[in-house]
Structure formats: structure tokens, C-alpha cells
Motif scaffolding. Structure first.
Motif, short mmCIF file in Angstrom:
data_model
loop_
_atom_site.label_atom_id
_atom_site.label_comp_id
_atom_site.label_asym_id
_atom_site.label_seq_id
_atom_site.Cartn_x
_atom_site.Cartn_y
_atom_site.Cartn_z
N SER A 187 0.82 -1.02 0.14
CA SER A 187 0.06 -0.05 -0.06
C SER A 187 0.86 1.16 0.05
CB SER A 187 -0.93 0.04 1.14
OG SER A 187 -0.16 0.45 2.27
N GLU A 188 0.34 2.56 -0.07
CA GLU A 188 0.99 3.61 -0.09
C GLU A 188 1.67 3.78 1.44
OE1 GLU A 188 -0.65 7.15 -1.73
OE2 GLU A 188 -2.03 5.80 -2.63
N GLY A 189 1.22 3.08 2.38
CA GLY A 189 1.86 3.51 3.70
C GLY A 189 2.81 2.08 4.26
N GLY A 190 2.95 1.00 3.43
CA GLY A 190 3.76 0.15 3.79
C GLY A 190 3.32 -1.39 3.00
N MET A 191 4.12 -2.47 3.51
CA MET A 191 3.83 -3.58 2.65
C MET A 191 4.30 -4.67 3.78
SD MET A 191 7.46 -3.31 0.69
CE MET A 191 9.03 -4.33 1.31
N SER A 192 3.87 -6.03 3.03
CA SER A 192 4.24 -7.23 3.87
C SER A 192 5.28 -7.94 2.76
CB SER A 192 3.14 -7.93 4.35
OG SER A 192 2.38 -8.59 3.24
N PHE A 193 6.16 -8.84 3.26
CA PHE A 193 6.85 -9.87 2.44
C PHE A 193 7.29 -11.00 3.22
CE2 PHE A 193 9.98 -7.41 4.97
CZ PHE A 193 11.00 -8.15 5.01
N GLU A 194 7.65 -11.91 2.51
CA GLU A 194 8.16 -13.14 2.96
C GLU A 194 9.43 -13.53 2.70
OE1 GLU A 194 5.54 -16.26 1.64
OE2 GLU A 194 3.76 -15.41 2.80
N THR A 195 10.14 -14.20 3.88
CA THR A 195 11.82 -14.39 3.51
C THR A 195 11.95 -15.48 4.64
OG1 THR A 195 13.84 -13.47 3.62
CG2 THR A 195 12.72 -12.70 5.40
N ALA A 196 13.03 -16.20 4.12
CA ALA A 196 13.54 -17.30 5.10
C ALA A 196 14.37 -16.61 6.35
CB ALA A 196 14.48 -18.22 4.41
N ASP A 197 14.60 -15.32 6.17
CA ASP A 197 15.72 -14.72 7.13
C ASP A 197 15.06 -14.40 8.28
OD1 ASP A 197 18.13 -14.32 5.42
OD2 ASP A 197 16.84 -13.11 4.08
N ASP A 198 15.68 -14.38 9.51
CA ASP A 198 15.17 -13.76 10.80
C ASP A 198 15.49 -12.22 10.91
OD1 ASP A 198 13.74 -13.85 13.00
OD2 ASP A 198 15.71 -14.98 14.31
N ILE A 199 14.42 -11.37 11.13
CA ILE A 199 14.69 -9.96 11.17
C ILE A 199 14.00 -9.64 12.33
CG2 ILE A 199 14.50 -7.77 10.00
CD1 ILE A 199 13.87 -9.51 7.18
N ALA A 200 14.69 -8.96 13.23
CA ALA A 200 14.04 -8.30 14.52
C ALA A 200 13.09 -7.15 14.20
CB ALA A 200 15.14 -7.66 15.42
N GLU A 201 12.13 -7.21 14.92
CA GLU A 201 10.93 -6.09 14.69
C GLU A 201 11.55 -4.83 15.18
OE1 GLU A 201 6.99 -6.58 16.89
OE2 GLU A 201 7.23 -8.67 16.31
#
Length: 112
Positions: free
Chosen positions: A36-50
Motif C-alpha cells: 500500500s502507500e503506507g507499507g507492505m508485507s513480504f516473506e523471507t527465510a531470514d530472521d529479522i528483528a521487529e
């Protein structure tokens, strides 16, 4: 309680399936799921901290661009992880770029 799921969305999310690359507090690649114009979602195998701040590189046959955002949620899936990203304050030209990208991909997932 500060739960993003309880806040109303300002922008309509559109399903988009495009490969992406990210860098910043973490590096890797993944698959864009919604935008969206405000953000997005994505998938990955990587571990990323909030809270991680990332720069996402997106492209299609018409344009390459980068957008920066902060990870606001993470969900574990059988195949990896799905992350929600909130964009920061964007300059008007980048907002137009994102709107155009969404418009080009809006109905792509319906095509056979």
C-alpha cells in the motif's frame, strides 16, 4: 497495548507477488506479498528483528526503485517468515512511484 492489528489502516493493501532485495539492519531477499502507500508485507527465510529499518529494492519491467521502512510485525510460517513494514515519511515523488507500481501490479494475481 500497542498492537498494530487494532489500528485502522490508512491505505488499501493490494496483493503483489514480486521478488525483492533488502539491506540495512538485515540483508537478504524475499517475496513481496502486499503493498500500500503506507507499507507492505513480504516473506523471507531470514530472521529479522521487529523495529529493524530496511531499504527495499523493487523492480519490474518499467522501473527500479528503493523504499525504506521499519519492521512492525513478524509471523512465523511453515515456509519462512512474513513481515509487515511501515514506510516512513515519503517524498511526494516516491509516493507517486509506489502508487504507479501498485497500479501496474494491482490485478496481476488474477491473470492466468
Amino acid at each position: 497495548m500497542d498492537d498494530h492489528r487494532l489500528k485502522p489502516r490508512m491505505h488499501r493493501r493490494v496483493p503483489i507477488k514480486v521478488e525483492l532485495v533488502f539491506e540495512g539492519d538485515a540483508t537478504g531477499e524475499g517475496l513481496l506479498c502486499e503493498m500500500s502507500e503506507g507499507g507492505m508485507s513480504f516473506e523471507t527465510a531470514d530472521d529479522i528483528a521487529e523495529g529493524a529499518v530496511l531499504r527495499f529494492l523493487l523492480s519490474d519491467d518499467q522501473e527500479r526503485f528503493a523504499v525504506e521502512g521499519r519492521i512492525v510485525y513478524a509471523r512465523h510460517l511453515d515456509t519462512g517468515r512474513r513481515y509487515g513494514v511501515q514506510f516512513g515519511s515519503l517524498p511526494p515523488s516516491q509516493s507517486v512511484t509506489i502508487r504507479d507500481f501498485i497500479r501496474r501490479h494491482r490485478f496481476h494475481h488474477f491473470r492466468l
